[in-house]
Design a protein around this motif. Structure first.
Motif, short mmCIF file in Angstrom:
data_model
loop_
_atom_site.label_atom_id
_atom_site.label_comp_id
_atom_site.label_asym_id
_atom_site.label_seq_id
_atom_site.Cartn_x
_atom_site.Cartn_y
_atom_site.Cartn_z
N GLN A 83 -37.21 -4.61 11.39
CA GLN A 83 -35.83 -4.20 11.16
C GLN A 83 -35.55 -3.81 9.71
O GLN A 83 -34.48 -3.27 9.42
N GLN A 84 -36.50 -4.04 8.81
CA GLN A 84 -36.33 -3.64 7.42
C GLN A 84 -36.73 -2.19 7.19
O GLN A 84 -36.57 -1.67 6.09
N SER A 85 -37.26 -1.53 8.21
CA SER A 85 -37.77 -0.16 8.04
C SER A 85 -37.27 0.75 9.14
O SER A 85 -36.75 0.30 10.16
N ALA A 86 -37.46 2.06 8.92
CA ALA A 86 -37.11 3.07 9.93
C ALA A 86 -38.07 4.24 9.77
O ALA A 86 -38.62 4.46 8.68
N THR A 87 -38.24 5.00 10.85
CA THR A 87 -39.20 6.11 10.85
C THR A 87 -38.52 7.41 11.26
O THR A 87 -37.72 7.42 12.19
N VAL A 88 -38.85 8.48 10.54
CA VAL A 88 -38.43 9.83 10.91
C VAL A 88 -39.67 10.55 11.40
O VAL A 88 -40.65 10.71 10.66
N PHE A 89 -39.63 11.03 12.65
CA PHE A 89 -40.81 11.61 13.28
C PHE A 89 -40.82 13.13 13.16
O PHE A 89 -39.78 13.78 12.99
N GLN A 90 -42.00 13.69 13.28
CA GLN A 90 -42.20 15.13 13.23
C GLN A 90 -41.39 15.84 14.32
O GLN A 90 -40.78 16.88 14.08
N ILE A 152 -32.74 11.83 10.38
CA ILE A 152 -32.63 11.10 9.11
C ILE A 152 -31.40 10.20 9.12
O ILE A 152 -31.46 9.03 8.70
N ALA A 153 -30.27 10.72 9.62
CA ALA A 153 -29.07 9.90 9.71
C ALA A 153 -29.31 8.68 10.59
O ALA A 153 -28.89 7.56 10.27
N ARG A 154 -29.99 8.89 11.73
CA ARG A 154 -30.28 7.78 12.63
C ARG A 154 -31.17 6.74 11.95
O ARG A 154 -30.99 5.52 12.12
N ALA A 155 -32.13 7.19 11.17
CA ALA A 155 -33.02 6.27 10.47
C ALA A 155 -32.26 5.43 9.45
O ALA A 155 -32.58 4.26 9.22
N LEU A 156 -31.24 6.01 8.83
CA LEU A 156 -30.51 5.32 7.78
C LEU A 156 -29.42 4.38 8.31
O LEU A 156 -28.91 3.54 7.55
N VAL A 157 -29.08 4.51 9.58
CA VAL A 157 -27.92 3.80 10.10
C VAL A 157 -28.09 2.28 10.07
O VAL A 157 -27.11 1.52 10.04
N THR A 158 -29.33 1.79 10.05
CA THR A 158 -29.58 0.34 10.02
C THR A 158 -29.81 -0.20 8.61
O THR A 158 -30.23 -1.34 8.44
N ASP A 159 -29.55 0.64 7.60
CA ASP A 159 -29.73 0.23 6.19
C ASP A 159 -31.16 -0.25 5.89
O ASP A 159 -31.36 -1.36 5.38
N PRO A 160 -32.16 0.56 6.21
CA PRO A 160 -33.55 0.11 5.98
C PRO A 160 -33.90 0.05 4.50
O PRO A 160 -33.34 0.78 3.68
N LYS A 161 -34.85 -0.82 4.18
CA LYS A 161 -35.40 -0.87 2.82
C LYS A 161 -36.54 0.15 2.66
O LYS A 161 -36.83 0.59 1.55
N ILE A 162 -37.19 0.48 3.79
CA ILE A 162 -38.36 1.36 3.77
C ILE A 162 -38.14 2.48 4.77
O ILE A 162 -37.71 2.24 5.91
N LEU A 163 -38.45 3.71 4.35
CA LEU A 163 -38.32 4.87 5.23
C LEU A 163 -39.69 5.52 5.37
O LEU A 163 -40.30 5.93 4.37
#
Length: 246
Positions: A83-90, A152-163
């Protein structure tokens, strides 16, 4: 922020066992942008999947903020770390039966946040990525660049420390690629996230990254700072020809 210790990964199939990564060790500082490059089959995607905990290694371990993860880590502990990270896929990975704001808000729905709260936060992030006007649109109506902005917006919505970014511009034209990379830079400046970027495009790595990890046959060939390019090189149709029509 991230420490990798003696990471190895094998895949077993009908043809036998294949080693994807072998004894890989390195560290990533908080707030750094690290690029991962290498030829097809070098282990880039496997390494990213391990770092983002989509897979677990056969041996070795990964530490996130000092907390270790290996093949023995419990599902509960792993979920807390993930939950500390999020991924943006190709390929964007948007749900086509949900509109844009619902796609962005989905991770918050899965965490139990109320509809009004999650939609408010999703709209704030759509405004950040420049797509507030497309909140009720469906993914099938979006361009590739718009779809990646939603991702990218979806990845940021959980306030991740790592992208984690997996080839985020490979499906986009040069100008749209630059726009997305500039958005990622603004994301880094605004939210201070640590970024791990996998790309086969050297111009992307030179424009974005502080350091680059070069993989070859599952091993680290080189890891270090690079000479960053101040501008992303964009070739226009006019530049291709170089001279007027005759």
């Amino acid at each position: 922020m991230i420490t990798v210790e003696n990471l190895s990964m094998d895949f077993t199939g009908k043809a036998g066992s294949a080693k994807a990564l072998s004894d890989v060790s390195f560290a990533i500082s908080a707030g750094e942008i690290l690029g991962i490059v290498g030829k097809s089959g070098a282990g880039k995607t496997t390494l990213l999947r391990l770092l983002s905990f989509q897979m677990r290694p056969n041996s070795g371990r990964i530490l996130i903020d000092g907390e270790p993860v290996d093949h023995t880590t419990s599902a509960r502990a792993l979920r807390r770390i993930v939950q500390q990270s999020a991924t943006v896929f190709q390929g964007f990975s948007l749900l086509y039966n949900r509109n844009v704001v619902e796609n962005v808000a989905l991770p918050l729905k899965l965490r139990g946040m109320s509809r009004s709260q999650r939609e408010e936060k999703a709209r704030d992030l759509l405004n950040f990525v420049g797509l507030a006007h497309r909140a009720r649109a469906y993914p099938i109506t979006l361009s590739g660049g718009e779809a990646q902005r939603v991702a990218i917006a979806r990845a940021l919505v959980t306030d991740p420390k790592i992208l984690f970014l997996d080839e985020p511009t490979s499906a986009l034209d040069s100008q749209t690629s630059k726009d997305i990379l500039d958005l990622v830079k603004r994301t880094h400046q605004t939210y201070g996230v640590t970024i791990v970027l996998v790309s086969h495009q050297i111009e992307v790595v030179r424009y974005m990254c502080d350091r680059v990890l070069h993989l070859e046959q599952g091993r680290i060939k080189r890891l270090g700072p690079i000479q960053k390019a101040p501008q992303f090189h964009v070739e226009t149709m006019e530049q291709i020809w170089g001279m007027p029509d005759v």
